[in-house]
Design a protein around this motif. Structure first.
Motif, PDB file in Angstrom:
ATOM      1  N   PRO A 162      -2.290  -4.407   1.920  1.00 40.71           N
ATOM      2  CA  PRO A 162      -2.674  -3.238   2.737  1.00 40.71           C
ATOM      3  C   PRO A 162      -1.836  -3.105   4.001  1.00 40.71           C
ATOM      4  CG  PRO A 162      -4.266  -5.014   3.004  1.00 40.71           C
ATOM      5  CD  PRO A 162      -3.301  -5.463   1.940  1.00 40.71           C
ATOM      6  N   TYR A 163      -1.762  -1.889   4.493  1.00 42.16           N
ATOM      7  CA  TYR A 163      -1.067  -1.614   5.751  1.00 42.16           C
ATOM      8  C   TYR A 163      -1.574  -2.499   6.884  1.00 42.16           C
ATOM      9  CZ  TYR A 163       1.016   2.797   4.024  1.00 42.16           C
ATOM     10  OH  TYR A 163       1.737   3.741   3.363  1.00 42.16           O
ATOM     11  N   SER A 164      -2.848  -2.816   6.838  1.00 42.75           N
ATOM     12  CA  SER A 164      -3.490  -3.501   7.962  1.00 42.75           C
ATOM     13  C   SER A 164      -2.924  -4.893   8.229  1.00 42.75           C
ATOM     14  CB  SER A 164      -4.998  -3.608   7.715  1.00 42.75           C
ATOM     15  OG  SER A 164      -5.263  -4.316   6.508  1.00 42.75           O
ATOM     16  N   VAL A 165      -2.152  -5.466   7.287  1.00 42.21           N
ATOM     17  CA  VAL A 165      -1.584  -6.800   7.519  1.00 42.21           C
ATOM     18  C   VAL A 165      -0.421  -6.737   8.502  1.00 42.21           C
ATOM     19  CG1 VAL A 165      -2.280  -7.535   5.219  1.00 42.21           C
ATOM     20  CG2 VAL A 165       0.091  -6.778   5.604  1.00 42.21           C
ATOM     21  N   GLY A 166       0.101  -5.540   8.753  1.00 44.49           N
ATOM     22  CA  GLY A 166       1.211  -5.398   9.689  1.00 44.49           C
ATOM     23  C   GLY A 166       2.544  -5.786   9.079  1.00 44.49           C
ATOM     24  N   LEU A 167       3.497  -6.174   9.926  1.00 45.64           N
ATOM     25  CA  LEU A 167       4.836  -6.536   9.469  1.00 45.64           C
ATOM     26  C   LEU A 167       4.820  -7.879   8.739  1.00 45.64           C
ATOM     27  CD1 LEU A 167       6.925  -5.553  12.632  1.00 45.64           C
ATOM     28  CD2 LEU A 167       6.716  -4.274  10.493  1.00 45.64           C
ATOM     29  N   HIS A 168       5.770  -8.031   7.808  1.00 44.58           N
ATOM     30  CA  HIS A 168       5.886  -9.288   7.072  1.00 44.58           C
ATOM     31  C   HIS A 168       7.334  -9.474   6.636  1.00 44.58           C
ATOM     32  CE1 HIS A 168       6.066  -7.026   3.265  1.00 44.58           C
ATOM     33  NE2 HIS A 168       5.128  -6.256   3.798  1.00 44.58           N
ATOM     34  N   ASP A 169       7.643 -10.619   6.075  1.00 42.34           N
ATOM     35  CA  ASP A 169       9.026 -11.013   5.824  1.00 42.34           C
ATOM     36  C   ASP A 169       9.719 -10.179   4.756  1.00 42.34           C
ATOM     37  OD1 ASP A 169      11.289 -12.635   6.259  1.00 42.34           O
ATOM     38  OD2 ASP A 169      10.763 -13.924   4.576  1.00 42.34           O
ATOM     39  N   VAL A 209       3.419 -13.549   1.627  1.00 42.23           N
ATOM     40  CA  VAL A 209       2.948 -12.191   1.394  1.00 42.23           C
ATOM     41  C   VAL A 209       1.723 -12.196   0.484  1.00 42.23           C
ATOM     42  CG1 VAL A 209       3.535  -9.997   0.278  1.00 42.23           C
ATOM     43  CG2 VAL A 209       5.161 -11.076   1.833  1.00 42.23           C
ATOM     44  N   GLN A 210       1.739 -13.056  -0.521  1.00 41.13           N
ATOM     45  CA  GLN A 210       0.585 -13.142  -1.428  1.00 41.13           C
ATOM     46  C   GLN A 210      -0.674 -13.558  -0.683  1.00 41.13           C
ATOM     47  OE1 GLN A 210       0.340 -14.716  -5.816  1.00 41.13           O
ATOM     48  NE2 GLN A 210       0.190 -16.467  -4.447  1.00 41.13           N
ATOM     49  N   GLU A 259       0.821  -1.214   0.000  1.00 40.85           N
ATOM     50  CA  GLU A 259       0.000   0.000   0.000  1.00 40.85           C
ATOM     51  C   GLU A 259       0.854   1.263   0.000  1.00 40.85           C
ATOM     52  OE1 GLU A 259      -3.474   2.210   2.664  1.00 40.85           O
ATOM     53  OE2 GLU A 259      -3.061   0.079   2.985  1.00 40.85           O
ATOM     54  N   ALA A 260       2.063   1.169   0.589  1.00 38.42           N
ATOM     55  CA  ALA A 260       2.972   2.325   0.624  1.00 38.42           C
ATOM     56  C   ALA A 260       3.285   2.840  -0.771  1.00 38.42           C
ATOM     57  CB  ALA A 260       4.259   1.960   1.353  1.00 38.42           C
ATOM     58  N   VAL A 261       3.326   1.928  -1.750  1.00 39.22           N
ATOM     59  CA  VAL A 261       3.606   2.328  -3.136  1.00 39.22           C
ATOM     60  C   VAL A 261       2.544   3.303  -3.623  1.00 39.22           C
ATOM     61  CG1 VAL A 261       3.814   1.492  -5.512  1.00 39.22           C
ATOM     62  CG2 VAL A 261       4.786   0.153  -3.621  1.00 39.22           C
ATOM     63  N   LEU A 262       1.305   3.065  -3.240  1.00 36.98           N
ATOM     64  CA  LEU A 262       0.184   3.883  -3.708  1.00 36.98           C
ATOM     65  C   LEU A 262      -0.056   5.106  -2.835  1.00 36.98           C
ATOM     66  CD1 LEU A 262      -2.315   1.042  -4.623  1.00 36.98           C
ATOM     67  CD2 LEU A 262      -0.601   2.141  -6.068  1.00 36.98           C
ATOM     68  N   ARG A 263       0.673   5.195  -1.728  1.00 40.45           N
ATOM     69  CA  ARG A 263       0.540   6.356  -0.857  1.00 40.45           C
ATOM     70  C   ARG A 263       1.670   7.361  -1.060  1.00 40.45           C
ATOM     71  NH1 ARG A 263      -4.665   6.488   0.708  1.00 40.45           N
ATOM     72  NH2 ARG A 263      -5.333   4.484   1.599  1.00 40.45           N
ATOM     73  N   ARG A 264       2.483   7.120  -2.079  1.00 34.53           N
ATOM     74  CA  ARG A 264       3.549   8.067  -2.414  1.00 34.53           C
ATOM     75  C   ARG A 264       3.337   8.524  -3.862  1.00 34.53           C
ATOM     76  NH1 ARG A 264       8.062   9.211   0.231  1.00 34.53           N
ATOM     77  NH2 ARG A 264       7.904   7.321   1.501  1.00 34.53           N
ATOM     78  N   PRO A 265       2.498   9.537  -4.064  1.00 36.83           N
ATOM     79  CA  PRO A 265       2.087   9.906  -5.418  1.00 36.83           C
ATOM     80  C   PRO A 265       3.145  10.742  -6.139  1.00 36.83           C
ATOM     81  CG  PRO A 265       1.101  11.400  -3.845  1.00 36.83           C
ATOM     82  CD  PRO A 265       1.840  10.366  -3.041  1.00 36.83           C
ATOM     83  N   LEU A 266       2.968  10.863  -7.432  1.00 36.26           N
ATOM     84  CA  LEU A 266       3.727  11.860  -8.195  1.00 36.26           C
ATOM     85  C   LEU A 266       3.249  13.251  -7.804  1.00 36.26           C
ATOM     86  CD1 LEU A 266       3.651  10.173 -11.723  1.00 36.26           C
ATOM     87  CD2 LEU A 266       5.583  10.244 -10.129  1.00 36.26           C
TER      88      LEU A 266
END
Length: 269
Positions: free
Chosen positions: A187-194, A239-240, A152-159
């Motif tokens: 989404p952010y809501s999944v928390g930390l991941h590998d 992750v998937q 989700e971070a990818v989509l929260r950093r716009p041009l």
């Protein structure tokens, strides 16, 4: 930088190529290739040049940086070879839209974000052209299957340009409509991941062998070792499992386009 500095130092010294070659004990054609950037040389000749010019250890430090850069370029060339021949490509990216899914405006903003000087602009344009050319892999016959998971971070950093950002989001939706392309949002809501904080690409080759590329903002590591790839495969699958479905992911992107750029602090002022 190493080549430019070698040429500058010889010019300041007043030495000819042959005179310098005699002093360092190497053939003048080899010294010439170092100054033109066609050859990195080895530590012995660089150490000799440091001694002649009285610059120890500056040239050796530049050589170390140049050597590391050359190693990364070799890995990236191999990356493009794998991408061009792959039957299937699987991406996870936590920082930016993967190259095959970038618009020209997005790719330009990303490439131009690297510190550069005016004399580097031609090289950046070449890199941009090459990146846009790579996208044709998705239009070839037969095209590879592409599975892309975007944090989700990818989509929260716009041009910075809202229209260009809208076009990038629309391009993701368009790509996701292709039968051989799947886009999923984590989404952010999944928390930390590998895989948090990095990017992973897995290539399945025509001979059924696989390769994987782990990347950060300043470098990458390519592996074709089966045991290492299996560990990365498990991380990707985990992750998937956490990501939104393809349909929900497209709905998520569409909602972002409707909302504009909610993460832009200037949008509320």
């Amino acid at each position: 930088m190493l080549a430019d500095e070698l040429a500058r130092l010889r010019g300041a010294s007043g030495l000819s190529l042959r005179e310098l070659a005699d002093k360092v004990g190497w053939d003048y054609t080899h010294v010439h290739s170092l100054e033109k950037g066609r050859n990195l040389g080895g530590p012995e000749v660089i150490e000799a040049l440091d001694t002649v010019y009285g610059t120890t250890p500056m040239l050796m430090l530049l050589w170390e940086l140049a050597k590391d850069g050359a190693t990364f370029r070799e890995k990236y060339v191999r990356y493009m070879e794998l991408e061009a021949e792959a039957l299937a490509i699987e991406h996870y990216t936590g920082n930016f839209v993967p190259g095959l899914l970038q618009t020209e405006a997005y790719a330009r903003a990303l490439l131009w974000s690297t510190p550069h000087r005016p004399e580097n602009l031609a090289e950046l344009e070449e890199q941009l052209e090459a990146r846009m050319g790579r996208k044709e892999v998705l239009r070839r016959e037969p095209a590879p299957y592409l599975r892309a998971i975007l944090d989700e971070a990818v989509l929260r950093r716009p041009l910075l340009d809202p229209e260009e950002w809208h076009a990038q989001l629309a391009y993701l939706v368009e790509a996701a409509s292709l039968p051989h392309v799947t886009v999923r949002i984590l989404p952010y809501s999944v928390g930390l991941h590998d895989l948090v904080g990095g990017s992973l690409t897995i290539f399945r080759r025509p001979d059924d062998r696989t390769a994987a590329f782990m990347e950060s903002s300043k470098g990458g590591e390519l592996t074709e070792e089966p045991t290492a790839i299996e560990r990365l495969r498990l991380s990707y699958d985990a992750v998937q499992d956490l990501a939104l479905s393809p349909r929900d992911s497209v709905a998520f992107i569409n909602q972002l386009m409707e909302d504009g750029a909610p993460c832009d602090p200037s949008a509320s002022t």
